[in-house]
Design a protein around this motif. Structure first.
Motif, PDB file in Angstrom:
ATOM      1  N   PRO A 135       1.293   4.459  -4.561  1.00 53.89           N
ATOM      2  CA  PRO A 135       1.285   5.814  -5.130  1.00 53.89           C
ATOM      3  C   PRO A 135       2.506   6.118  -6.001  1.00 53.89           C
ATOM      4  O   PRO A 135       2.438   6.946  -6.894  1.00 53.89           O
ATOM      5  CB  PRO A 135       1.269   6.719  -3.885  1.00 53.89           C
ATOM      6  CG  PRO A 135       0.665   5.865  -2.819  1.00 53.89           C
ATOM      7  CD  PRO A 135       1.132   4.472  -3.097  1.00 53.89           C
TER       8      PRO A 135
ATOM      9  N   VAL B 146       0.819  -1.220   0.000  1.00 53.70           N
ATOM     10  CA  VAL B 146       0.000   0.000   0.000  1.00 53.70           C
ATOM     11  C   VAL B 146       0.855   1.273   0.000  1.00 53.70           C
ATOM     12  O   VAL B 146       0.508   2.269  -0.637  1.00 53.70           O
ATOM     13  CB  VAL B 146      -1.019  -0.030   1.166  1.00 53.70           C
ATOM     14  CG1 VAL B 146      -0.368   0.197   2.516  1.00 53.70           C
ATOM     15  CG2 VAL B 146      -2.128   0.973   0.950  1.00 53.70           C
TER      16      VAL B 146
ATOM     17  N   LEU C  43      -5.315   6.681  -9.303  1.00 55.42           N
ATOM     18  CA  LEU C  43      -5.319   6.625  -7.837  1.00 55.42           C
ATOM     19  C   LEU C  43      -6.378   7.585  -7.265  1.00 55.42           C
ATOM     20  O   LEU C  43      -7.095   7.241  -6.318  1.00 55.42           O
ATOM     21  CB  LEU C  43      -3.923   7.005  -7.327  1.00 55.42           C
ATOM     22  CG  LEU C  43      -3.506   6.439  -5.992  1.00 55.42           C
ATOM     23  CD1 LEU C  43      -3.512   4.921  -5.964  1.00 55.42           C
ATOM     24  CD2 LEU C  43      -2.111   6.939  -5.625  1.00 55.42           C
TER      25      LEU C  43
ATOM     26  N   LEU D 285      -5.599   1.294  -0.366  1.00 56.39           N
ATOM     27  CA  LEU D 285      -5.344   2.731  -0.263  1.00 56.39           C
ATOM     28  C   LEU D 285      -4.904   3.040   1.168  1.00 56.39           C
ATOM     29  O   LEU D 285      -5.456   2.466   2.118  1.00 56.39           O
ATOM     30  CB  LEU D 285      -6.625   3.516  -0.555  1.00 56.39           C
ATOM     31  CG  LEU D 285      -7.145   3.415  -1.992  1.00 56.39           C
ATOM     32  CD1 LEU D 285      -8.565   3.964  -2.088  1.00 56.39           C
ATOM     33  CD2 LEU D 285      -6.222   4.159  -2.949  1.00 56.39           C
TER      34      LEU D 285
ATOM     35  N   LYS E 125     -13.786   4.857  -3.239  1.00 53.74           N
ATOM     36  CA  LYS E 125     -13.765   4.393  -1.840  1.00 53.74           C
ATOM     37  C   LYS E 125     -14.584   5.352  -0.959  1.00 53.74           C
ATOM     38  O   LYS E 125     -15.398   4.925  -0.136  1.00 53.74           O
ATOM     39  CB  LYS E 125     -12.304   4.312  -1.370  1.00 53.74           C
ATOM     40  CG  LYS E 125     -12.115   4.042   0.111  1.00 53.74           C
ATOM     41  CD  LYS E 125     -12.443   2.619   0.514  1.00 53.74           C
ATOM     42  CE  LYS E 125     -12.098   2.361   1.986  1.00 53.74           C
ATOM     43  NZ  LYS E 125     -12.613   1.065   2.444  1.00 53.74           N
TER      44      LYS E 125
ATOM     45  N   ARG F 173      -9.638   6.627  -4.953  1.00 55.21           N
ATOM     46  CA  ARG F 173      -9.983   7.273  -3.669  1.00 55.21           C
ATOM     47  C   ARG F 173     -11.424   7.794  -3.678  1.00 55.21           C
ATOM     48  O   ARG F 173     -12.144   7.679  -2.688  1.00 55.21           O
ATOM     49  CB  ARG F 173      -9.033   8.447  -3.392  1.00 55.21           C
ATOM     50  CG  ARG F 173      -7.660   8.012  -2.973  1.00 55.21           C
ATOM     51  CD  ARG F 173      -6.820   9.184  -2.468  1.00 55.21           C
ATOM     52  NE  ARG F 173      -5.425   8.798  -2.362  1.00 55.21           N
ATOM     53  CZ  ARG F 173      -4.952   7.991  -1.420  1.00 55.21           C
ATOM     54  NH1 ARG F 173      -5.739   7.514  -0.485  1.00 55.21           N
ATOM     55  NH2 ARG F 173      -3.676   7.657  -1.409  1.00 55.21           N
TER      56      ARG F 173
END
Ligand code: FAD
Ligand code: MLT
Ligand code: ZN
Length: 484
Positions: free
Chosen positions: A451, A447, A459, A481, A466, A463
């Motif tokens: 990035p 994790v 990414l 994440l 999520k 997010r």
């Protein structure tokens, strides 16, 4: 929940969970003689967490009620199947505040539809039992991996597992037609269609698959079935180089077409570990060659046809210099023996000590250059490391694992080198247009690195998804994440 509503106490949450699932299905550290280690320790023994409770629901309505109760108490949930995952994604952290939602009681085969070529099963169904149910009905369920005796279809979907038949049948995602999911709000999404065509909006099924328990709890799935092959043959070939293995793969695609159902590569050191830790398995042809390849040919006609095709392929490969020696299994027992050797590499490697595991994919054509260049880099930067290199070459997926130098303790090696080795290997993966996870997923282990290697726009969209689906960050927080 309204800002001023007091949170239920831990004790009242546990009492509520016991009411929902039955007292025997909610385990805590306060229970006399409690041992929660099977749920708290990951398969590779990289991490030992501490659960607030292990909760084992028996039905989808129970899962929904558990999620609602946990949401009201702001208690994070870590979904778990067989706990065979390799990236620390299915065990709780060490805070003692997360519940493990173990899905193994939900293991029924709900239905088989022979005309639709589908099987509907609950998430906790062990993969081997799913394969057996399919076979019992005269069909093949092709997903196959070393952990199949204990991993669950829910975990396979959660990780979008790959395994050894992907070259023909695809990952778990490609085998799934529908899902039943409990959302982070405790709602049930009934998406258990067996439809092969459905263009009515966003593809929520494929969003859930591979989300590693961070977007919803998979409770059941409708999976594809295939006809059983009329014959299946396995060969083991010694190959002089990784380039020769890639050339052999090309030839096998050409000669066998869709009959090519497995193509695995293994380096000499990986096979040496199997020979060292499991000498009774009698690994063939490994001592005189840098690489061996395991090939499988599934035929829809008959064994004689399969054998003739296979032998012609191997003869052509010998002539072209792609193969230096080969054996074709004479019968099913021998074939199973060869596969067992391949599947034992993970265990042999674990027996040798902790290692730095990589599960990468690279375009097949670039794998020989990747391996040559990265092997040389590692040898220079971390002298003495031993490369355990094996995997699903047919899918461009290598388990490019780095074992401590001879005599060096695995724990110490990891502590001093893991970060550096990961950066070095992942930078190479990026350079060769690959992915840092082909099949095991991100979990907790990768994790922090994601990035650096994932497209920033992708990414950001992840997010946003999520945040939209799990606004409280309750489902498997910190996996895939980083925490917001
Ligand atoms: P778990 O380990 O319990 O969980 C894995 C992840 O899925 C976690 O993030 C968890 O939160 C989530 N999850 C579990 N159940 C659910 C659910 N019902 N709903 C939502 N999320 C859920 N993997 C491969 O891809 N290919 C291989 O060839 C392969 N070979 C292996 C060989 C060995 C010997 C071992 C030990 C592992 C291997 N694996 C392989 C890794 C592992 O088996 C797979 O990742 C498998 O899919 C995990 O299934 P599980 O039921 O054990 O899941
Ligand atoms: C395999 O292909 O055997 C698995 O993915 C497990 C591993 O990487 O060790
Ligand atoms: Zn694998």
């Amino acid at each position: 929940m309204h800002m001023n509503t007091p949170l239920p106490s831990t004790a009242s949450l546990i009492a509520q969970l016991r009411q929902i699932c039955g007292a025997a299905n909610v385990l805590t550290h306060d229970d006399p003689g409690a041992d929660l280690s099977p749920w708290e320790q990951d398969w590779r023994k990289r991490v030992r967490g501490k659960a607030l409770a292990v909760v084992r629901p028996g039905s989808t309505p129970e899962v929904a009620a558990v999620v609602k109760a946990c949401a009201a108490a702001h208690t994070p949930i870590v979904p778990q199947g067989g706990n065979t995952g390799l990236v620390v994604g299915g065990v709780p952290d060490d805070s003692g505040t997360q519940i493990v939602l173990s899905m193994t009681r939900m293991n029924a085969v709900r239905a088989i539809d022979p005309a639709n070529l589908t099987i509907t099963v609950e998430a906790g169904c062990v993969l081997q039992n799913l394969q057996a149910a399919a076979e019992g009905a005269g069909f093949l369920f092709p997903l196959s991996l070393g952990a199949e005796g204990s991993c669950t279809i829910g975990g396979n979907l959660g990780t979008n597992a790959g395994g050894t038949q992907v070259v023909r049948y695809g990952n778990t995602r490609e085998l799934c037609l529908g899902l039943e999911v409990v959302t982070a709000l405790g709602e049930v999404w009934n998406g258990l269609t067996g439809l092969r065509k459905d263009n009515t909006g966003y593809d929520l099924r494929n969003l859930m698959i591979g989300s590693e328990g961070t977007l919803g709890i998979i409770c059941a799935a409708t999976m594809k079935l295939y006809p059983l092959p009329a014959a299946q043959l396995t060969a083991w070939a010694a190959v002089p180089s990784m380039q020769a293995a890639v050339d052999l793969l090309g030839l096998a695609h050409q000669r066998l077409g869709p009959g090519l159902t497995g193509f695995e590569v293994m380096n000499q050191f990986a096979l040496g570990l199997v020979d060292k830790h499991y000498p009774q398995l009698r690994v063939p042809l490994w001592q005189g060659t840098p690489w061996c390849v395991l090939l499988e040919n599934s035929d829809s006609e008959n064994e004689a046809h399969a054998r003739a095709q296979f032998e012609a392929l191997l003869e052509a490969a010998l002539e072209a210099g792609f193969v230096s020696d080969a054996v074709v299994a004479e019968n099913l027992t021998q074939a199973r023996g060869l596969w067992h050797i391949r599947e034992s590499i993970t265990l042999a490697q674990a027996a040798e000590g902790l290692n730095i595991k990589h599960d990468i994919s690279i375009p097949v054509s670039r794998i020989p250059a990747f391996v040559a260049e990265t092997d040389a880099l590692l040898a220079r930067e971390v002298p003495g490391v031993r490369m355990v290199d094996f995997g699903h070459l047919g899918d461009g997926n290598l388990h490019y694992n780095v074992q401590a130098p001879e005599g060096v303790d695995g724990q110490v090696f990891l502590r001093e080198n893991e970060e550096r080795v990961n950066t070095l290997v992942f930078d190479q993966v990026l350079k060769f247009d690959g992915s840092i996870s082909a099949e095991h997923g991100v979990g907790e282990l990768k994790v922090g690195k994601l990035p650096d290697y994932k497209d920033p726009t992708a990414l950001a969209m992840m997010r946003a998804v999520k945040q939209a689906l799990d606004p409280q960050n309750l489902l498997n927080p910190g996996r895939v994440l980083t925490r917001p």
